[in-house]
Design an enzyme around this catalytic site. Sequence first.
Site, PDB file in Angstrom:
ATOM      1  N   GLU A 128      -0.937 -11.961  12.169  1.00  0.00           N
ATOM      2  CA  GLU A 128      -1.215 -12.857  11.051  1.00  0.00           C
ATOM      3  C   GLU A 128      -0.420 -14.158  11.105  1.00  0.00           C
ATOM      4  O   GLU A 128      -0.860 -15.180  10.601  1.00  0.00           O
ATOM      5  CB  GLU A 128      -0.916 -12.153   9.721  1.00  0.00           C
ATOM      6  CG  GLU A 128      -1.677 -10.867   9.525  1.00  0.00           C
ATOM      7  CD  GLU A 128      -3.132 -11.065   9.206  1.00  0.00           C
ATOM      8  OE1 GLU A 128      -3.756 -11.964   9.813  1.00  0.00           O
ATOM      9  OE2 GLU A 128      -3.655 -10.349   8.364  1.00  0.00           O
ATOM     10  N   HIS A 136       4.359  -3.995  11.765  1.00  0.00           N
ATOM     11  CA  HIS A 136       3.037  -3.417  12.014  1.00  0.00           C
ATOM     12  C   HIS A 136       3.178  -1.904  12.072  1.00  0.00           C
ATOM     13  O   HIS A 136       4.191  -1.404  12.567  1.00  0.00           O
ATOM     14  CB  HIS A 136       2.463  -3.951  13.336  1.00  0.00           C
ATOM     15  CG  HIS A 136       0.998  -3.715  13.466  1.00  0.00           C
ATOM     16  ND1 HIS A 136       0.481  -2.551  13.961  1.00  0.00           N
ATOM     17  CD2 HIS A 136      -0.052  -4.494  13.114  1.00  0.00           C
ATOM     18  CE1 HIS A 136      -0.846  -2.623  13.928  1.00  0.00           C
ATOM     19  NE2 HIS A 136      -1.186  -3.789  13.417  1.00  0.00           N
TER      20      HIS A 136
HETATM   21  N1  ACO Z   1       9.414  -7.653   5.928  1.00  0.00           N
HETATM   22  C1  ACO Z   1      10.489  -6.981   5.476  1.00  0.00           C
HETATM   23  N2  ACO Z   1      10.617  -5.635   5.552  1.00  0.00           N
HETATM   24  C2  ACO Z   1       9.597  -4.970   6.112  1.00  0.00           C
HETATM   25  C3  ACO Z   1       8.451  -5.607   6.608  1.00  0.00           C
HETATM   26  C4  ACO Z   1       8.374  -7.008   6.502  1.00  0.00           C
HETATM   27  N3  ACO Z   1       7.335  -7.702   6.944  1.00  0.00           N
HETATM   28  N4  ACO Z   1       7.591  -4.695   7.111  1.00  0.00           N
HETATM   29  C5  ACO Z   1       8.195  -3.499   6.930  1.00  0.00           C
HETATM   30  N5  ACO Z   1       9.394  -3.662   6.334  1.00  0.00           N
HETATM   31  C6  ACO Z   1      10.365  -2.638   6.010  1.00  0.00           C
HETATM   32  C7  ACO Z   1       9.987  -1.844   4.770  1.00  0.00           C
HETATM   33  O1  ACO Z   1      10.450  -2.441   3.596  1.00  0.00           O
HETATM   34  C8  ACO Z   1      10.619  -0.520   5.067  1.00  0.00           C
HETATM   35  O2  ACO Z   1      11.978  -0.628   4.787  1.00  0.00           O
HETATM   36  P1  ACO Z   1      12.804   0.592   4.104  1.00  0.00           P
HETATM   37  O3  ACO Z   1      12.609   1.769   5.004  1.00  0.00           O
HETATM   38  O4  ACO Z   1      14.179   0.077   4.017  1.00  0.00           O
HETATM   39  O5  ACO Z   1      12.132   0.802   2.772  1.00  0.00           O
HETATM   40  C9  ACO Z   1      10.488  -0.379   6.581  1.00  0.00           C
HETATM   41  O6  ACO Z   1      10.408  -1.715   7.080  1.00  0.00           O
HETATM   42  C10 ACO Z   1       9.239   0.371   7.016  1.00  0.00           C
HETATM   43  O7  ACO Z   1       8.133  -0.142   6.331  1.00  0.00           O
HETATM   44  P2  ACO Z   1       6.800   0.637   6.081  1.00  0.00           P
HETATM   45  O8  ACO Z   1       6.145   0.045   4.865  1.00  0.00           O
HETATM   46  O9  ACO Z   1       7.030   2.104   6.097  1.00  0.00           O
HETATM   47  O10 ACO Z   1       5.996   0.298   7.356  1.00  0.00           O
HETATM   48  P3  ACO Z   1       4.436   0.353   7.499  1.00  0.00           P
HETATM   49  O11 ACO Z   1       4.144   0.879   8.841  1.00  0.00           O
HETATM   50  O12 ACO Z   1       3.751   1.019   6.361  1.00  0.00           O
HETATM   51  O13 ACO Z   1       4.148  -1.206   7.377  1.00  0.00           O
HETATM   52  C11 ACO Z   1       3.019  -3.221   7.273  1.00  0.00           C
HETATM   53  C12 ACO Z   1       3.259  -1.945   8.092  1.00  0.00           C
HETATM   54  C13 ACO Z   1       2.286  -2.860   5.994  1.00  0.00           C
HETATM   55  C14 ACO Z   1       2.128  -4.183   8.093  1.00  0.00           C
HETATM   56  C15 ACO Z   1       4.382  -3.909   6.952  1.00  0.00           C
HETATM   57  O14 ACO Z   1       5.073  -4.204   8.133  1.00  0.00           O
HETATM   58  C16 ACO Z   1       4.232  -5.162   6.090  1.00  0.00           C
HETATM   59  O15 ACO Z   1       4.117  -5.051   4.878  1.00  0.00           O
HETATM   60  N6  ACO Z   1       4.217  -6.387   6.732  1.00  0.00           N
HETATM   61  C17 ACO Z   1       4.043  -7.604   5.971  1.00  0.00           C
HETATM   62  C18 ACO Z   1       2.543  -7.817   5.680  1.00  0.00           C
HETATM   63  C19 ACO Z   1       1.755  -8.187   6.921  1.00  0.00           C
HETATM   64  O16 ACO Z   1       2.181  -9.022   7.707  1.00  0.00           O
HETATM   65  N7  ACO Z   1       0.558  -7.569   7.067  1.00  0.00           N
HETATM   66  C20 ACO Z   1      -0.362  -7.826   8.175  1.00  0.00           C
HETATM   67  C21 ACO Z   1      -0.347  -6.681   9.147  1.00  0.00           C
HETATM   68  S1  ACO Z   1      -1.362  -7.007  10.562  1.00  0.00           S
HETATM   69  C22 ACO Z   1      -2.904  -6.612  10.035  1.00  0.00           C
HETATM   70  O17 ACO Z   1      -3.141  -5.724   9.255  1.00  0.00           O
HETATM   71  C23 ACO Z   1      -4.044  -7.410  10.561  1.00  0.00           C
END
Ligand code: ACO
Length: 378
Positions: free
Chosen positions: A313, A255
Site C-alpha cells: 500500500e 502484513h
Molecule cells: N504499525 C504499528 N504496529 C503494527 C502494525 C503497523 N502497521 N502492524 C502490526 N502492528 C503491531 C500490532 O499492533 C501488534 O502489536 P502488539 O502485539 O504489541 O499488540 C503486532 O504488530 C501484530 O499485529 P497483528 O494485528 O496481530 O498483525 P496482523 O497479521 O493481524 O496484521 C495488518 C496485519 C492488519 C496488515 C497490520 O500489519 C496492519 O494493521 N497494518 C497497517 C494497515 C495496512 O497497511 N494494511 C494494508 C495491508 S496490505 C493489503 O491488505 C493489501
Amino acid sequence: MTSPTTAPGLEGVIAGSTRLSRVNGLAGELIIAGYALEEIAANASFEETTFLLWNDHLPNAAQLADFQSRLAGLRTLPAATLDLLRAVAAEKTPPMDALRMAAGTLSLNSVEGAENEAAALVARFPTVVAAYWRLLNRAEPVPPDPQLGHAANYLYMLNGQRPTSAQTRGVETYLNTVIDHSFNASTFTARVITSTASDLVSAITGAVGALKGPLHGGAPGPALDMVFEIGQTERAESYLRAKLERGERLMGFGHRVYKVRDPRADVLSAAAEVMYRAGGDLQLYDLARAVEQIAVALLTEYKPGRNLQTNVEFYTALLLHGLGLETALFTPTFAVGRVAGWTAHCLEQRAEGRLIRPSSDYHGGLGRVWADVTARGG
Ligand code: ACO
C-alpha cells in the site's frame, strides 16, 4: 476450552488450494500463475495477465486481440447502473461505497453464465469507478474508447484525455501488481460466497466490501496523508515516534503473511521512481523513501520480533499519486485490478464445488433457562 485446531484470524491455516498465485511470506516472493511478479508486472498488459489467470497460459496474438475486443465490447454500463451512480453522487457517497452498490447491478443487460459475468465485471469496474469519480466532481462521464486498452482506457475515462505511454505503463504495472494475492480477505470472501453456488456478481460485491476496510485495501490513502503531514525528512522520526507512542498503526507497513519486504512494494517503488524521474515531484519520492526507512527502523524498535516491513500500500499511494489520482481513488483503483483475480478465484472455486464452512469454538453461556419477558426484571 480452546481446541488445538483453533486459529484466530485463520492465521497459518491452509484453507484450500489454488493454481492462481503463491505467496511466500518468508522469502518475499509472489508467483502469478507460474511467473514471478517481477517477470510479469512491468511487461504484460492487464488483458494478458487477466487472460493468464483465467486460462493458465498467456494468449497468443490472435487470442489477445480477441480478448481485448471482448472486454472493450462489454465496457459500457447498463443504464440503471449509471442512474444509480448519479443518485449516489448526489449524496456525496465515498467511491468504494458507490462501487459496492454499482457492482450489484452489473449482472443487468442479460450477462449470463459465470465466464460472461467474469468478463463483464472486469470490463465494467473501470467504467464504474471513472464515471462515478466524474459525477462526484460535477462532470459528465466520458464513454469508454474501444480503441484503447483496458489500463489506458481507465485513465482516459477519468481525465477525458488520452494518457501518455509512460502513464499507461505506470497504471498497467500497478494493476498487474495487485491482480492476485492468494487467499487474502477479499478473495477469500469471494470464494466463500461462490462456494454456496451463488453467482459471481454476488461474490464480487462481497469482495468489494472486504477490500474497503483499512486493514486490507483502505490503507494507501492514509499512508500518503502521513507522508504529506511529515512534509520534511527531519520531521519523520518525531512524527512517527509520536504515532507509535499513541499506539497507532503506521499505514502501509506490516502484513499477515510477509515477514520481509512485500515484493509488490519493490515493483511499485521501481515503477514510481521511473515515473517521478520522468518529470514528477522527485522530492516527494525521496521523502517517501526516507519515511519508509525510518518507519521500518522504528517498527523494529517498538514491535521487536514482529518483522513489520513495507507492504504494497505504501508505494501504491506514491505511484497512483504520481499518475494524478486523488487519494479517494486509490482503493477503487485497487479493485479495478483485483477484480480480475477475484473472478479467477470464483471460477476456480466453482469448478471445485466444495462448500466452505469452517467450525467455531463456542465461548458463550450454557444451561440458561427460558424466562417470559414479564419475569426478566430491569
Ligand atoms: N504499525 C504499528 N504496529 C503494527 C502494525 C503497523 N502497521 N502492524 C502490526 N502492528 C503491531 C500490532 O499492533 C501488534 O502489536 P502488539 O502485539 O504489541 O499488540 C503486532 O504488530 C501484530 O499485529 P497483528 O494485528 O496481530 O498483525 P496482523 O497479521 O493481524 O496484521 C495488518 C496485519 C492488519 C496488515 C497490520 O500489519 C496492519 O494493521 N497494518 C497497517 C494497515 C495496512 O497497511 N494494511 C494494508 C495491508 S496490505 C493489503 O491488505 C493489501
